[in-house]
Scaffold this motif. Structure first.
Motif, PDB file in Angstrom:
ATOM      1  N   UNK A  60       1.175  -2.504  -2.106  1.00  0.00           N
ATOM      2  CA  UNK A  60       2.136  -1.966  -1.237  1.00  0.00           C
ATOM      3  C   UNK A  60       2.664  -0.900  -1.957  1.00  0.00           C
ATOM      4  N   UNK A  61       3.290   0.272  -1.497  1.00  0.00           N
ATOM      5  CA  UNK A  61       3.775   1.316  -1.924  1.00  0.00           C
ATOM      6  C   UNK A  61       2.938   2.166  -2.782  1.00  0.00           C
ATOM      7  N   UNK A  62       1.529   2.014  -2.782  1.00  0.00           N
ATOM      8  CA  UNK A  62       0.693   2.944  -3.607  1.00  0.00           C
ATOM      9  C   UNK A  62       0.983   4.327  -3.271  1.00  0.00           C
ATOM     10  N   UNK A  63       1.164   4.581  -1.851  1.00  0.00           N
ATOM     11  CA  UNK A  63       1.762   6.138  -1.705  1.00  0.00           C
ATOM     12  C   UNK A  63       2.651   6.844  -2.420  1.00  0.00           C
ATOM     13  N   UNK A  64       3.685   5.905  -2.788  1.00  0.00           N
ATOM     14  CA  UNK A  64       4.857   6.214  -3.645  1.00  0.00           C
ATOM     15  C   UNK A  64       4.586   6.398  -4.988  1.00  0.00           C
ATOM     16  N   UNK A  65       3.949   5.006  -5.442  1.00  0.00           N
ATOM     17  CA  UNK A  65       3.927   4.953  -7.107  1.00  0.00           C
ATOM     18  C   UNK A  65       2.659   5.216  -7.609  1.00  0.00           C
ATOM     19  N   UNK A  66       1.617   5.392  -6.733  1.00  0.00           N
ATOM     20  CA  UNK A  66       0.274   5.630  -7.090  1.00  0.00           C
ATOM     21  C   UNK A  66      -0.241   6.375  -8.318  1.00  0.00           C
ATOM     22  N   UNK A  67       0.301   7.681  -8.099  1.00  0.00           N
ATOM     23  CA  UNK A  67       0.128   8.701  -9.019  1.00  0.00           C
ATOM     24  C   UNK A  67       0.596   8.232 -10.275  1.00  0.00           C
ATOM     25  N   UNK A  68       1.762   7.905 -10.515  1.00  0.00           N
ATOM     26  CA  UNK A  68       2.210   7.397 -11.759  1.00  0.00           C
ATOM     27  C   UNK A  68       1.408   6.097 -12.406  1.00  0.00           C
ATOM     28  N   UNK A  69       0.956   5.194 -11.464  1.00  0.00           N
ATOM     29  CA  UNK A  69       0.242   4.015 -12.014  1.00  0.00           C
ATOM     30  C   UNK A  69      -1.200   4.503 -12.547  1.00  0.00           C
ATOM     31  N   UNK A  70      -1.678   5.598 -11.689  1.00  0.00           N
ATOM     32  CA  UNK A  70      -3.016   5.765 -12.097  1.00  0.00           C
ATOM     33  C   UNK A  70      -2.824   6.924 -13.425  1.00  0.00           C
ATOM     34  N   UNK A  71      -2.005   7.737 -13.604  1.00  0.00           N
ATOM     35  CA  UNK A  71      -1.448   8.384 -14.741  1.00  0.00           C
ATOM     36  C   UNK A  71      -1.452   7.401 -15.882  1.00  0.00           C
ATOM     37  N   UNK A 105      -7.308  -2.628  -7.912  1.00  0.00           N
ATOM     38  CA  UNK A 105      -5.937  -3.555  -7.436  1.00  0.00           C
ATOM     39  C   UNK A 105      -4.874  -2.440  -7.066  1.00  0.00           C
ATOM     40  N   UNK A 106      -4.733  -1.622  -7.882  1.00  0.00           N
ATOM     41  CA  UNK A 106      -3.401  -0.830  -7.600  1.00  0.00           C
ATOM     42  C   UNK A 106      -3.631   0.078  -6.239  1.00  0.00           C
ATOM     43  N   UNK A 107      -4.959   0.436  -5.709  1.00  0.00           N
ATOM     44  CA  UNK A 107      -5.033   1.040  -4.608  1.00  0.00           C
ATOM     45  C   UNK A 107      -4.722   0.087  -3.379  1.00  0.00           C
ATOM     46  N   UNK A 108      -4.677  -1.121  -3.478  1.00  0.00           N
ATOM     47  CA  UNK A 108      -4.505  -1.910  -2.287  1.00  0.00           C
ATOM     48  C   UNK A 108      -3.065  -2.629  -2.444  1.00  0.00           C
TER      49      UNK A 108
END
Length: 157
Positions: A135-146, A130-133
């Motif tokens: 908006x702004x995954x490119x900016x926040x994705x690393x933190x969300x996955x961490x 869900x995170x990968x889809x």
């Protein structure tokens, strides 16, 4: 320490303190409480105790986390805070392979209690998809996955 107290400590640490990021659709936030969701609250002066009350009422209780088995109560609570209550419940239902109606009723609670071994990993996988889809995954994705990897460690402990 109660399950809620533990979950709150984990989630509030992930959410952090005061931020006013212009790219964040929540706008001004503190401890994960956003001005867009709580326009009546003075976010900058929000206390941890006030945040804890909001978290219990609007996320922990709304997702019936007291009725979910460990560690699912922590994982669903974190998802509710970060991705919304409706999404947290539907992601749980998707991981369980049952109808995604967004209601945490007896069928969902029973299914969650019967699939303990693999359920945490399935749930976190659904959250990451869900995170990968988002908006702004490119900016926040690393933190969300961490955040999900930290939760995986908490779930295994």
């Amino acid at each position: 320490m109660s399950d809620f107290e533990h979950a709150f400590a984990v989630v509030v640490t992930a959410e952090g303190g005061y931020v006013n990021d212009l790219d964040d659709p929540g706008g001004e936030t503190k401890f994960g409480i956003s001005k867009s969701s709580y326009p009546e609250i003075d976010i900058k002066n929000l206390t941890v105790a006030q945040a804890k009350e909001i978290y219990r009422r609007d996320y922990w209780d709304a997702c019936k986390c007291d009725l979910l088995p460990k560690p699912m109560n922590l994982l669903v609570f974190d998802a509710a805070v970060n991705q919304g209550v409706d999404a947290a419940i539907k992601l749980l239902q998707k991981a369980l392979g049952i109808a995604q109606d967004g209601r945490l009723g007896q069928a969902t609670l029973a299914a969650a209690s019967n699939r303990r071994a693999e359920l945490p990993a399935l749930y976190l996988a659904e959250r990451s998809m869900r995170y990968m889809g988002t908006r702004h995954f490119d900016k926040y994705g690393r933190g969300w996955l961490k955040r999900l990897f930290v939760l995986a460690g908490e779930a295994a402990a």
